[in-house]
Scaffold this active site. Structure first.
Site, PDB file in Angstrom:
ATOM      1  N   PRO A  50       0.818  -1.211   0.000  1.00 17.84           N
ATOM      2  CA  PRO A  50       0.000   0.000   0.000  1.00 17.84           C
ATOM      3  C   PRO A  50       0.852   1.261   0.000  1.00 17.84           C
ATOM      4  O   PRO A  50       1.983   1.242   0.517  1.00 17.84           O
ATOM      5  CB  PRO A  50      -0.809  -0.098   1.305  1.00 17.84           C
ATOM      6  CG  PRO A  50      -0.189  -1.171   2.110  1.00 17.84           C
ATOM      7  CD  PRO A  50       0.720  -1.980   1.244  1.00 17.84           C
ATOM      8  N   ASP A  51       0.320   2.349  -0.576  1.00 18.16           N
ATOM      9  CA  ASP A  51       1.050   3.611  -0.433  1.00 18.16           C
ATOM     10  C   ASP A  51       0.717   4.208   0.932  1.00 18.16           C
ATOM     11  O   ASP A  51       0.132   3.526   1.790  1.00 18.16           O
ATOM     12  CB  ASP A  51       0.777   4.557  -1.619  1.00 18.16           C
ATOM     13  CG  ASP A  51      -0.644   5.095  -1.648  1.00 18.16           C
ATOM     14  OD1 ASP A  51      -1.413   4.836  -0.699  1.00 18.16           O
ATOM     15  OD2 ASP A  51      -0.998   5.769  -2.631  1.00 18.16           O
ATOM     16  N   PHE A  52       1.092   5.452   1.159  1.00 14.90           N
ATOM     17  CA  PHE A  52       0.902   6.032   2.496  1.00 14.90           C
ATOM     18  C   PHE A  52      -0.364   6.859   2.606  1.00 14.90           C
ATOM     19  O   PHE A  52      -1.099   6.763   3.578  1.00 14.90           O
ATOM     20  CB  PHE A  52       2.123   6.905   2.865  1.00 14.90           C
ATOM     21  CG  PHE A  52       3.376   6.097   3.013  1.00 14.90           C
ATOM     22  CD1 PHE A  52       3.706   5.510   4.217  1.00 14.90           C
ATOM     23  CD2 PHE A  52       4.196   5.874   1.924  1.00 14.90           C
ATOM     24  CE1 PHE A  52       4.829   4.722   4.343  1.00 14.90           C
ATOM     25  CE2 PHE A  52       5.328   5.094   2.041  1.00 14.90           C
ATOM     26  CZ  PHE A  52       5.651   4.514   3.248  1.00 14.90           C
ATOM     27  N   ARG A  53      -0.635   7.678   1.568  1.00 18.99           N
ATOM     28  CA  ARG A  53      -1.653   8.724   1.748  1.00 18.99           C
ATOM     29  C   ARG A  53      -2.903   8.563   0.898  1.00 18.99           C
ATOM     30  O   ARG A  53      -3.746   9.455   0.914  1.00 18.99           O
ATOM     31  CB  ARG A  53      -1.022  10.102   1.498  1.00 18.99           C
ATOM     32  CG  ARG A  53       0.034  10.423   2.535  1.00 18.99           C
ATOM     33  CD  ARG A  53       0.729  11.744   2.332  1.00 18.99           C
ATOM     34  NE  ARG A  53       1.740  11.911   3.373  1.00 18.99           N
ATOM     35  CZ  ARG A  53       2.938  11.341   3.343  1.00 18.99           C
ATOM     36  NH1 ARG A  53       3.303  10.594   2.323  1.00 18.99           N
ATOM     37  NH2 ARG A  53       3.785  11.522   4.345  1.00 18.99           N
ATOM     38  N   ASN A 124      11.103   5.033  -1.602  1.00 18.79           N
ATOM     39  CA  ASN A 124      10.589   3.732  -1.191  1.00 18.79           C
ATOM     40  C   ASN A 124      11.629   2.941  -0.408  1.00 18.79           C
ATOM     41  O   ASN A 124      12.818   2.988  -0.713  1.00 18.79           O
ATOM     42  CB  ASN A 124      10.089   2.950  -2.402  1.00 18.79           C
ATOM     43  CG  ASN A 124       8.940   3.667  -3.077  1.00 18.79           C
ATOM     44  OD1 ASN A 124       8.321   4.544  -2.465  1.00 18.79           O
ATOM     45  ND2 ASN A 124       8.655   3.325  -4.315  1.00 18.79           N
ATOM     46  N   ASP A 126      11.239  -0.395   0.033  1.00 12.60           N
ATOM     47  CA  ASP A 126      10.973  -1.810  -0.262  1.00 12.60           C
ATOM     48  C   ASP A 126      12.073  -2.506  -1.041  1.00 12.60           C
ATOM     49  O   ASP A 126      11.997  -3.715  -1.286  1.00 12.60           O
ATOM     50  CB  ASP A 126       9.631  -1.943  -1.001  1.00 12.60           C
ATOM     51  CG  ASP A 126       9.544  -1.048  -2.253  1.00 12.60           C
ATOM     52  OD1 ASP A 126      10.577  -0.841  -2.908  1.00 12.60           O
ATOM     53  OD2 ASP A 126       8.439  -0.574  -2.572  1.00 12.60           O
ATOM     54  N   HIS A 143      14.997   7.763   1.678  1.00 21.28           N
ATOM     55  CA  HIS A 143      14.433   7.494   3.008  1.00 21.28           C
ATOM     56  C   HIS A 143      14.947   6.165   3.559  1.00 21.28           C
ATOM     57  O   HIS A 143      14.310   5.541   4.402  1.00 21.28           O
ATOM     58  CB  HIS A 143      12.897   7.507   2.941  1.00 21.28           C
ATOM     59  CG  HIS A 143      12.344   8.860   2.590  1.00 21.28           C
ATOM     60  ND1 HIS A 143      11.024   9.076   2.299  1.00 21.28           N
ATOM     61  CD2 HIS A 143      12.952  10.073   2.499  1.00 21.28           C
ATOM     62  CE1 HIS A 143      10.839  10.374   2.029  1.00 21.28           C
ATOM     63  NE2 HIS A 143      11.998  10.989   2.136  1.00 21.28           N
ATOM     64  N   CYS A 175      20.565  -4.284  20.714  1.00 23.72           N
ATOM     65  CA  CYS A 175      21.995  -4.290  20.419  1.00 23.72           C
ATOM     66  C   CYS A 175      22.752  -5.222  21.379  1.00 23.72           C
ATOM     67  O   CYS A 175      22.500  -5.202  22.591  1.00 23.72           O
ATOM     68  CB  CYS A 175      22.509  -2.861  20.562  1.00 23.72           C
ATOM     69  SG  CYS A 175      24.267  -2.684  20.316  1.00 23.72           S
TER      70      CYS A 175
END
Ligand code: OAD
Length: 366
Positions: A50-53, A124, A126, A143, A175
């Site tokens: 899915p996209d974000f907006r 993206n 992905d 990003h 960590c």
């Protein structure tokens, strides 16, 4: 009359006209040597991510179950420090390995093969550009991505296999050295963008063509790249469901509104690149089958079938898989299924119905 309104009526300076055939002519001409791309989530929706907006199907409209104070908190570093659980839940659903690149990703590889690709800036996370075979040195993951991860405190890198196991089991990774939280190298709100992004900004001055695909252009500083190409020599093509940013206001802006894969296919038909595009995309099917997620088709080539029959069957099969993947993601995200995406051949509409304009507010990434 305002300056902006005038711009729309100006004749193009570089292109013959603001349409697909003229864009194809320009791409094939000697003037077009360096193509820069800006990609967003709309390039990957056909893969089932899915996209974000998007108002109904976008991630941010469907995160209620994660009990976030506001949707973007899932990618906010201050929130993650306090509560990493929502992000790990989402990572479980979006983790690479299950998704096959789209035709649009293969188009980026094709541009590189044609020695036209200068840089592909993507928002993206992905990693589908890589999976499609675009060379690493041509991709700027502005990003970040799920490809690597580290401790948010001491910055020590964390093993990829271990991270995958944690995400699969929805366990929070910590960590080994300082017990700080481990986070994939995705740029969260409140974090700086990678130096590779900053260092690559000057290439925009060399661009002869900017192609913007599948982004609402709402997140800065990424969105600002679209303003940095030359007004005089660099046409901008927007391939998106809806008009975004200030695209359409320069004389050589071309608005190709529709689904990325459909528009890309039309453009490649004009360019005489359709067969090669399909061949490159077919390779991604094999790659995905080899990968752990196995998101690719299980159809085998039947060499006795004639070429046309085979192509139609493959298209149908891929569409079924895309529908199944979309339904699976929608189900796991508890979202309404997006309207079934027609195959590029079936879809004759230029502009889809029911799309809302992008949000007017601009988010600051930094
Ligand atoms: P958005 O969800 O904001 O925008 C996606 C755009 O693609 C919208 O304009 C959609 O209409 C369009 N779209 C969707 N499917 C499409 C299709 N098949 N063909 C053509 N267009 C389609 O996604 P981004 O602009 O990528 O940050 O979002 C930018 C950043 O916001 C992301 O990188 C993410 C988020 O916060 C992160 O840090 C993870």
């Amino acid at each position: 009359m305002s300056r902006r309104r005038q711009d729309k009526t100006w004749p193009p300076k570089v292109l013959k006209a603001r349409d697909t055939p003229s864009l194809a002519d320009y791409i094939k001409s000697d003037k077009c040597k360096n193509v820069v791309l800006m990609l967003g989530a709309g390039v990957s929706t056909a893969a089932g991510i899915p996209d974000f907006r998007s108002p109904k199907t976008g991630l941010y409209a469907n995160l209620a179950r994660l009990k976030l104070p506001y949707p973007e908190a899932v990618f906010d570093i201050s929130f993650f420090r306090k509560n990493p659980v929502p992000f790990y839940n989402l990572a479980h659903e979006l983790y690479p390995g299950k998704f096959r690149p789209t035709l649009s990703h293969s188009f980026v590889r094709l541009l590189n093969e044609k020695k036209l690709l200068l840089k592909c800036f993507t928002q993206n996370i992905d990693t589908l550009e890589r999976l499609a075979g675009v060379p690493d040195d041509k991709i700027i993951e502005a990003h970040g991505s799920f490809a690597t991860q580290r401790c948010i405190e001491c910055k020590t890198e964390y093993d990829g296999e271990l991270m995958k196991k944690h995400v699969e089991e929805k366990k929070i990774a910590r960590c080994d050295r300082c017990k700080g939280l481990i986070k994939p190298d995705i740029v969260f709100f409140g974090e700086p963008l990678p130096s590779s992004f900053i260092n690559s900004i000057p290439v925009l001055e060399e661009a002869d063509l900017l192609i913007i695909m599948g982004t609402s252009l709402t997140v800065h500083p990424f969105a600002a790249l679209a303003d940095l190409v030359s007004h005089d020599k660099c046409p901008r093509a927007l391939i998106n469901l809806d008009k975004v940013g200030d695209l359409g206001h320069r004389p050589d802006d071309v608005l190709l509104l529709g689904r990325c894969d459909h528009v890309v296919l039309d453009l490649c038909k004009e360019l005489g690149w359709e067969d090669r595009l399909r061949a490159l995309w077919a390779e991604t099917e094999l790659e995905t089958e080899r990968g752990e997620g196995g998101g690719g088709a299980d159809g085998q080539e039947n060499k006795e079938e004639d070429e046309e029959e085979k192509e139609r069957e493959e298209d149908e099969q891929v569409q079924t898989e895309i529908d199944a993947l979309t339904a699976a993601v929608a189900e796991s995200l508890k979202i309404a299924s997006p309207p079934a995406e027609k195959s590029p051949e079936e879809d004759t509409s230029e502009s889809p119905e029911g799309q809302s304009p992008p949000p007017e507010s601009t988010q600051e990434k930094l």
